[in-house]
Enzyme design. Structure first.
Site, mmCIF file in Angstrom:
data_model
loop_
_atom_site.group_PDB
_atom_site.id
_atom_site.type_symbol
_atom_site.label_atom_id
_atom_site.label_comp_id
_atom_site.label_asym_id
_atom_site.label_seq_id
_atom_site.Cartn_x
_atom_site.Cartn_y
_atom_site.Cartn_z
ATOM 1 N N ARG A 51 0.802 -1.232 0.000
ATOM 2 C CA ARG A 51 0.000 0.000 0.000
ATOM 3 C C ARG A 51 0.824 1.266 0.000
ATOM 4 N NH1 ARG A 51 -3.073 -3.625 1.673
ATOM 5 N NH2 ARG A 51 -1.152 -4.297 2.604
ATOM 6 N N ARG A 101 11.495 3.817 3.054
ATOM 7 C CA ARG A 101 11.160 2.909 4.167
ATOM 8 C C ARG A 101 12.397 2.108 4.524
ATOM 9 N NH1 ARG A 101 5.975 -1.025 4.486
ATOM 10 N NH2 ARG A 101 5.091 0.970 5.099
ATOM 11 N N HIS A 129 5.509 6.073 11.369
ATOM 12 C CA HIS A 129 4.969 5.894 10.020
ATOM 13 C C HIS A 129 4.034 7.075 9.761
ATOM 14 C CE1 HIS A 129 3.588 4.175 6.397
ATOM 15 N NE2 HIS A 129 3.269 2.948 6.792
HETATM 16 C C1 NCD Z 1 1.821 -0.940 8.159
HETATM 17 C C2 NCD Z 1 3.308 -0.772 8.306
HETATM 18 O O1 NCD Z 1 4.055 -0.964 7.336
HETATM 19 O O2 NCD Z 1 3.707 -0.413 9.395
HETATM 20 N N1 NCD Z 1 1.429 -1.146 6.837
HETATM 21 C C3 NCD Z 1 1.151 -0.063 6.064
HETATM 22 O O3 NCD Z 1 2.010 0.740 5.777
HETATM 23 N N2 NCD Z 1 -0.110 0.114 5.678
HETATM 24 C C4 NCD Z 1 1.225 -1.931 9.087
HETATM 25 C C5 NCD Z 1 1.766 -3.331 9.083
HETATM 26 O O4 NCD Z 1 2.668 -3.677 8.317
HETATM 27 O O5 NCD Z 1 1.251 -4.115 9.880
#
Ligand code: NCD
Length: 308
Positions: A51, A101, A129
């Site tokens: 996502r 990331r 995040h």
């Molecule tokens: C989250 C993350 O990467 O922290 N995912 C995301 O970005 N929608 C949650 C997760 O990985 O559980």
């Protein structure tokens, strides 16, 4: 140079502005389709994502810009031993804005120093995040029409879940919010968040061990996945992974206008039967993530639809 590393890097006024622009994007998509023409977004993902990376890329494409990047550390020079700071510095010559990331807490902050293009933290280890937080705030704003005066239950892996940590910080600036933290003992919220946020700001919070005991009180239920990749041993993960599973039976005592959120990916923690319940907001939430990232990219690049 404005970067977004921590959710608190944005003021409440800036968040209001982003929410207003994101709402306008939904209503007037064509107005925005050229605003980032000739601009490039680099997505540097040293850790898996669906996502976040794809919504960043879709956001830039819908603004008329272009994208480049990599989706795993294996396909970057990290495998050759290059430092993150060097990689990011080099990429800053190829792109106008970077979303990154990384599994290490603090890596995006370290990489942003001395950088002359905006850097967005798209998740750093179990830490922060901020763009998921913007997504979550937009979801609450769209679904509830406000960002204050509600009881939110946060359930699951509160220890390693960076989306929970960031959302708590961001919500701590709004009025009259009651937090209920639902987790097994081993996955409790880190002490530093309890001290630095809840206690320091005198915010109402409780810690409980089951969702059933608090379900009737909740206006929002924020479910999370047990963060397998941050566990030190497999046995602990297996023991804890199914601690909470939300199903229709547990929802029987919930408010009619409960908003069920989840940053996704879901593993087992929400039964798929719940997807058809009108209170399930998590797929809408993923879509809002694209619009708020469009607003954020424009803001950090200093472009607006009105100049066109
Ligand atoms: C989250 C993350 O990467 O922290 N995912 C995301 O970005 N929608 C949650 C997760 O990985 O559980």
């Amino acid at each position: 140079m404005k970067h977004l590393i921590d959710p608190m890097d944005l003021s409440v006024q800036e968040i209001d502005h982003l929410l207003t622009v994101a709402d306008d994007i939904i209503l007037n998509k064509e107005k925005y389709q050229e605003v980032c023409r000739h601009k490039k977004l680099a997505t540097l993902f040293f850790e898996p994502s669906t996502r976040t990376r794809l919504s960043f890329e879709a956001a830039m494409l819908e603004l008329g810009g272009s994208i480049l990047g990599f989706s795993s550390a294996d396909s970057s020079s990290a495998t050759k031993g290059e430092s993150v700071s060097d990689t990011v510095r080099v990429v800053s010559g190829y792109a106008d804005i970077i979303a990154m990331r990384h599994p290490k807490e603090g890596a995006p902050f370290a990489a942003s120093r001395k950088l002359d293009v905006p850097l967005i933290n798209a998740g750093d280890g179990g830490h922060n995040h901020p763009t998921q937080t913007l997504t979550d705030l937009m979801t609450i704003h769209q679904e509830k029409g406000r960002l204050n005066g509600f009881t939110i239950g946060m359930c699951g892996d509160l220890k390693f879940g960076r989306t929970v940590h960031s959302l708590i910080k961001a919500l701590s600036r709004y009025e009259d919010i009651h937090f209920i933290m639902i987790s097994p003992e081993e996955l409790r919220l880190p002490e530093y968040i309890i001290k630095d946020v809840f206690e320091k700001k005198n915010i109402s919070y409780r810690e409980v061990k089951t969702m059933e005991e608090v379900m009737p009180e909740l206006d929002i239920l924020y479910m999370t996945r047990v963060q397998k990749e941050r566990f030190f041993n497999e046995a602990d993960y297996i023991r804890l992974k199914d601690s909470f599973i939300l199903d229709e039976r547990k929802l029987a005592s919930a408010k009619k206008d409960l908003c069920i959120m989840h940053p996704l990916p879901r593993v087992n923690e929400i039964s798929i039967k719940v997807d058809d319940d009108p209170r399930a907001c998590y797929f809408k939430q993923a879509l809002y993530g694209k619009y708020i990232r469009m607003a954020l990219i424009m803001y950090l690049l200093g472009v607006s639809a009105d100049e066109n």
